[in-house]
Motif scaffolding. Structure first.
Motif, PDB file in Angstrom:
ATOM      1  N   LYS A  22      21.293  16.416 -66.143  1.00 37.91           N
ATOM      2  CA  LYS A  22      20.293  17.134 -65.866  1.00 37.91           C
ATOM      3  C   LYS A  22      19.058  16.419 -65.141  1.00 37.91           C
ATOM      4  CE  LYS A  22      16.331  19.703 -68.465  1.00 37.91           C
ATOM      5  NZ  LYS A  22      15.891  20.107 -69.548  1.00 37.91           N
ATOM      6  N   SER A  23      18.610  16.974 -63.938  1.00 37.23           N
ATOM      7  CA  SER A  23      17.704  16.269 -63.203  1.00 37.23           C
ATOM      8  C   SER A  23      16.394  17.561 -62.958  1.00 37.23           C
ATOM      9  CB  SER A  23      18.143  16.094 -61.755  1.00 37.23           C
ATOM     10  OG  SER A  23      18.652  17.458 -61.213  1.00 37.23           O
ATOM     11  N   VAL A  24      15.354  17.133 -63.052  1.00 36.68           N
ATOM     12  CA  VAL A  24      14.057  18.322 -62.924  1.00 36.68           C
ATOM     13  C   VAL A  24      13.237  17.995 -61.707  1.00 36.68           C
ATOM     14  CG1 VAL A  24      14.178  18.677 -65.269  1.00 36.68           C
ATOM     15  CG2 VAL A  24      12.640  17.036 -64.494  1.00 36.68           C
ATOM     16  N   LEU A  25      12.727  18.791 -61.153  1.00 40.16           N
ATOM     17  CA  LEU A  25      11.852  18.787 -60.285  1.00 40.16           C
ATOM     18  C   LEU A  25      10.307  18.914 -60.401  1.00 40.16           C
ATOM     19  CD1 LEU A  25      13.502  21.352 -57.583  1.00 40.16           C
ATOM     20  CD2 LEU A  25      13.378  18.464 -56.991  1.00 40.16           C
ATOM     21  N   VAL A  26       9.508  17.827 -60.154  1.00 37.43           N
ATOM     22  CA  VAL A  26       8.072  17.948 -60.428  1.00 37.43           C
ATOM     23  C   VAL A  26       7.304  17.681 -59.219  1.00 37.43           C
ATOM     24  CG1 VAL A  26       8.440  17.473 -62.894  1.00 37.43           C
ATOM     25  CG2 VAL A  26       7.944  15.461 -61.453  1.00 37.43           C
ATOM     26  N   GLY A  27       5.870  18.045 -59.369  1.00 31.68           N
ATOM     27  CA  GLY A  27       5.210  17.728 -58.076  1.00 31.68           C
ATOM     28  C   GLY A  27       4.189  18.890 -57.984  1.00 31.68           C
ATOM     29  N   GLU A  28       3.028  18.815 -57.293  1.00 30.81           N
ATOM     30  CA  GLU A  28       2.182  19.791 -56.885  1.00 30.81           C
ATOM     31  C   GLU A  28       2.779  20.947 -56.252  1.00 30.81           C
ATOM     32  OE1 GLU A  28      -1.293  19.345 -57.861  1.00 30.81           O
ATOM     33  OE2 GLU A  28      -0.272  17.710 -59.132  1.00 30.81           O
ATOM     34  N   ALA A  29       1.946  22.206 -56.622  1.00 28.19           N
ATOM     35  CA  ALA A  29       2.360  23.288 -56.072  1.00 28.19           C
ATOM     36  C   ALA A  29       2.371  23.274 -54.222  1.00 28.19           C
ATOM     37  CB  ALA A  29       1.530  24.668 -56.664  1.00 28.19           C
ATOM     38  N   GLY A  30       3.224  23.779 -53.944  1.00 29.23           N
ATOM     39  CA  GLY A  30       3.443  23.858 -52.389  1.00 29.23           C
ATOM     40  C   GLY A  30       3.986  22.601 -51.720  1.00 29.23           C
ATOM     41  N   VAL A  31       4.579  21.777 -52.348  1.00 27.37           N
ATOM     42  CA  VAL A  31       5.172  20.454 -51.724  1.00 27.37           C
ATOM     43  C   VAL A  31       6.648  20.841 -51.327  1.00 27.37           C
ATOM     44  CG1 VAL A  31       3.705  18.984 -52.921  1.00 27.37           C
ATOM     45  CG2 VAL A  31       5.906  19.680 -54.116  1.00 27.37           C
ATOM     46  N   GLY A  32       7.273  21.969 -51.889  1.00 23.48           N
ATOM     47  CA  GLY A  32       8.456  22.376 -51.676  1.00 23.48           C
ATOM     48  C   GLY A  32       9.587  22.380 -52.580  1.00 23.48           C
ATOM     49  N   ALA A 110      16.561  15.036 -69.992  1.00 20.42           N
ATOM     50  CA  ALA A 110      16.719  15.164 -68.432  1.00 20.42           C
ATOM     51  C   ALA A 110      17.185  13.473 -68.439  1.00 20.42           C
ATOM     52  CB  ALA A 110      15.236  15.332 -67.840  1.00 20.42           C
ATOM     53  N   HIS A 111      17.929  13.478 -67.459  1.00 18.08           N
ATOM     54  CA  HIS A 111      18.464  12.180 -66.781  1.00 18.08           C
ATOM     55  C   HIS A 111      17.579  11.652 -65.587  1.00 18.08           C
ATOM     56  CE1 HIS A 111      22.041  13.997 -68.947  1.00 18.08           C
ATOM     57  NE2 HIS A 111      22.101  12.726 -69.483  1.00 18.08           N
ATOM     58  N   ALA A 112      17.268  12.680 -64.912  1.00 19.30           N
ATOM     59  CA  ALA A 112      16.468  12.125 -63.695  1.00 19.30           C
ATOM     60  C   ALA A 112      15.325  13.093 -63.455  1.00 19.30           C
ATOM     61  CB  ALA A 112      17.572  12.226 -62.427  1.00 19.30           C
ATOM     62  N   ILE A 113      14.324  12.381 -63.222  1.00 16.88           N
ATOM     63  CA  ILE A 113      13.040  13.111 -62.577  1.00 16.88           C
ATOM     64  C   ILE A 113      12.751  13.018 -61.197  1.00 16.88           C
ATOM     65  CG2 ILE A 113      10.693  13.579 -63.161  1.00 16.88           C
ATOM     66  CD1 ILE A 113      12.486  13.663 -65.705  1.00 16.88           C
TER      67      ILE A 113
END
Length: 244
Positions: A22-32, A110-113
């Motif tokens: 399991k990998s998850v995407l994080v970051g500010e809105a609008g970064v893609g 999650a295994h990867a962030i």
């Protein structure tokens, strides 16, 4: 680091269950983040300026070939046998994450962030401070950290983040988070999730799942067309690009 997945049969024999990461995407809105999720799910970019922001949680998964012997899959006669594993990619809206509505469920097991920032927005890199802290807290230090510098298809004048900015940020935090141990530059990928030429994205996902499966992560070859240099001299007019 112990994997959270179920036990595996390295030969992936008939009827055996594929190992799933399991990998998850994080970051500010609008970064893609959502564009990256769509690229992973469909294998295609969204060539429009109207990619909707994610509401709630989306996830998808696909089977990828990895090398079970600690190397990378290639065509050489002495190459280790490739295995099939499943990689999940989860996406949610950045605002919802900061609101805390979905945090624990999103990070669970999650295994990867995958920390995503935009080459056009230096604040999106600096704001990863908070995301690093959250991810470390909610995963209890058990997930590996990777970084995606997105929107590399933009023209030079629109690129506001320099290599020195990125490496300073990574070096500053590497001493704090064990999940960034080793050569931090090998946890960094320059990509464009919306470019028809597929700048770096597929190679990044392949490298990440290889690391999760216990293999070695190798930096791109200088001769590899996927290798990216920030602020290159290539003009958008030299290649097809998405309006987004």
């Amino acid at each position: 680091m112990a994997l959270l997945s179920a036990g595996r049969d390295s030969r992936n024999s008939p009827g055996s269950r594929l190992v799933r990461y399991k990998s998850v995407l994080v970051g500010e809105a609008g970064v893609g983040k959502t564009s990256a999720w769509i690229r992973f799910k469909t294998g295609h970019c969204i060539c429009s300026s109207g990619v909707p922001s994610t509401i709630g949680i989306d996830y998808c998964q696909k089977a990828l070939a990895v090398c079970g012997g600690g190397g990378v899959v290639n065509s050489g006669a002495s190459s280790p046998v490739a295995e099939q594993v499943e990689l999940q990619l989860w996406d949610t809206g950045g605002g919802e994450m900061h609101a805390g509505a979905l945090t624990s469920n999103y990070y669970r097991d999650a295994h990867a962030i995958l920390f995503v920032f935009s080459v056009a927005d230096k604040n999106s890199l600096n704001s990863l401070d908070a995301w690093l802290s959250d991810a470390n807290s909610y995963t209890n230090g058990r997930a590996q950290f990777f970084f995606l510098c997105n929107k590399m298809d933009l023209a030079d004048d629109d690129q506001k983040v320099f290599v020195s900015d990125i490496m300073s940020f990574l070096d500053l935090h590497a001493a704090t988070y064990d999940q960034m141990s080793g050569d931090t530059s090998k946890r960094l990928f320059y990509v464009s999730a919306t470019d028809p030429d597929n700048i770096g994205f597929d190679a990044a996902m392949q490298a990440i799942v290889q690391v999760l499966h216990g293999g070695l992560m190798q930096p791109p070859s200088p001769d590899n067309e996927e290798s990216i240099v920030l602020h290159s001299s290539k003009s958008p007019a030299d290649k097809q690009t998405c309006p987004c």
